[in-house]
Write a protein that holds these residues in place. Sequence first.
Motif, PDB file in Angstrom:
ATOM      1  N   LYS A  73       0.833  -1.197   0.000  1.00 43.21           N
ATOM      2  CA  LYS A  73       0.000   0.000   0.000  1.00 43.21           C
ATOM      3  C   LYS A  73       0.877   1.260   0.000  1.00 43.21           C
ATOM      4  O   LYS A  73       0.627   2.213  -0.741  1.00 43.21           O
ATOM      5  CB  LYS A  73      -0.910  -0.008   1.233  1.00 43.21           C
ATOM      6  CG  LYS A  73      -1.903   1.118   1.300  1.00 43.21           C
ATOM      7  CD  LYS A  73      -2.798   0.972   2.524  1.00 43.21           C
ATOM      8  CE  LYS A  73      -3.755   2.126   2.618  1.00 43.21           C
ATOM      9  NZ  LYS A  73      -4.608   2.040   3.816  1.00 43.21           N
ATOM     10  N   LYS A  74       1.939   1.243   0.804  1.00 45.61           N
ATOM     11  CA  LYS A  74       2.868   2.380   0.875  1.00 45.61           C
ATOM     12  C   LYS A  74       3.568   2.614  -0.465  1.00 45.61           C
ATOM     13  O   LYS A  74       3.645   3.742  -0.943  1.00 45.61           O
ATOM     14  CB  LYS A  74       3.897   2.120   1.975  1.00 45.61           C
ATOM     15  CG  LYS A  74       4.935   3.192   2.125  1.00 45.61           C
ATOM     16  CD  LYS A  74       5.928   2.806   3.223  1.00 45.61           C
ATOM     17  CE  LYS A  74       7.104   3.746   3.206  1.00 45.61           C
ATOM     18  NZ  LYS A  74       8.326   3.168   2.737  1.00 45.61           N
ATOM     19  N   LYS A  77       1.167   4.007  -3.057  1.00 44.00           N
ATOM     20  CA  LYS A  77       0.872   5.417  -2.775  1.00 44.00           C
ATOM     21  C   LYS A  77       2.032   6.293  -3.258  1.00 44.00           C
ATOM     22  O   LYS A  77       1.807   7.345  -3.866  1.00 44.00           O
ATOM     23  CB  LYS A  77       0.639   5.624  -1.272  1.00 44.00           C
ATOM     24  CG  LYS A  77       0.305   7.043  -0.905  1.00 44.00           C
ATOM     25  CD  LYS A  77       0.055   7.190   0.578  1.00 44.00           C
ATOM     26  CE  LYS A  77      -0.239   8.640   0.909  1.00 44.00           C
ATOM     27  NZ  LYS A  77      -0.373   8.868   2.342  1.00 44.00           N
ATOM     28  N   GLU A  80       1.895   6.700  -7.008  1.00 42.65           N
ATOM     29  CA  GLU A  80       0.856   7.646  -7.417  1.00 42.65           C
ATOM     30  C   GLU A  80       1.300   9.083  -7.190  1.00 42.65           C
ATOM     31  O   GLU A  80       1.056   9.947  -8.028  1.00 42.65           O
ATOM     32  CB  GLU A  80      -0.458   7.371  -6.673  1.00 42.65           C
ATOM     33  CG  GLU A  80      -1.184   6.140  -7.161  1.00 42.65           C
ATOM     34  CD  GLU A  80      -1.483   6.188  -8.658  1.00 42.65           C
ATOM     35  OE1 GLU A  80      -1.989   7.217  -9.153  1.00 42.65           O
ATOM     36  OE2 GLU A  80      -1.198   5.191  -9.344  1.00 42.65           O
ATOM     37  N   GLN A  81       1.971   9.330  -6.060  1.00 43.73           N
ATOM     38  CA  GLN A  81       2.461  10.682  -5.773  1.00 43.73           C
ATOM     39  C   GLN A  81       3.501  11.104  -6.809  1.00 43.73           C
ATOM     40  O   GLN A  81       3.515  12.244  -7.248  1.00 43.73           O
ATOM     41  CB  GLN A  81       3.054  10.746  -4.362  1.00 43.73           C
ATOM     42  CG  GLN A  81       2.008  10.657  -3.280  1.00 43.73           C
ATOM     43  CD  GLN A  81       2.606  10.527  -1.890  1.00 43.73           C
ATOM     44  OE1 GLN A  81       3.727  10.073  -1.706  1.00 43.73           O
ATOM     45  NE2 GLN A  81       1.831  10.923  -0.897  1.00 43.73           N
TER      46      GLN A  81
END
Length: 116
Positions: A73-74, A77, A80-81
């Motif tokens: 998940k990290k 994320k 995506e950033q």
Amino acid sequence: VKEYYDNEEELNRKLDELVKMMSESKYTVFYTGAGVSTSAGVSDYRGPSGSWTKRKIVALRESSKKEDKEELKKLLKEQEQEKAKATKKVGSLDAMPTFCHMAMAGLIKAGVGHYV
């Protein structure tokens, strides 16, 4: 990360000092990091969209461990950033050299720099 800028006089003083050190050096080594190529749009190896991270995501997707799901998940994320702030990403074979690449190549060709 905050960037610092010198006024022209201070920059010239530092450049003169660098020229002196390089001319007195037996071997000048350019020790760089991924930033030299990332500024050309090439992803760094362990960055959010680098090769290591992409392989790690594949492995984490196959895992059922809770801590692996949290790491996945990290990483997703972070990807995506990076995509949101990226202006241009290119494959390493399609990348064009940056000013830094060209400066190092020129200094090596001139015999002032020796290793990268």
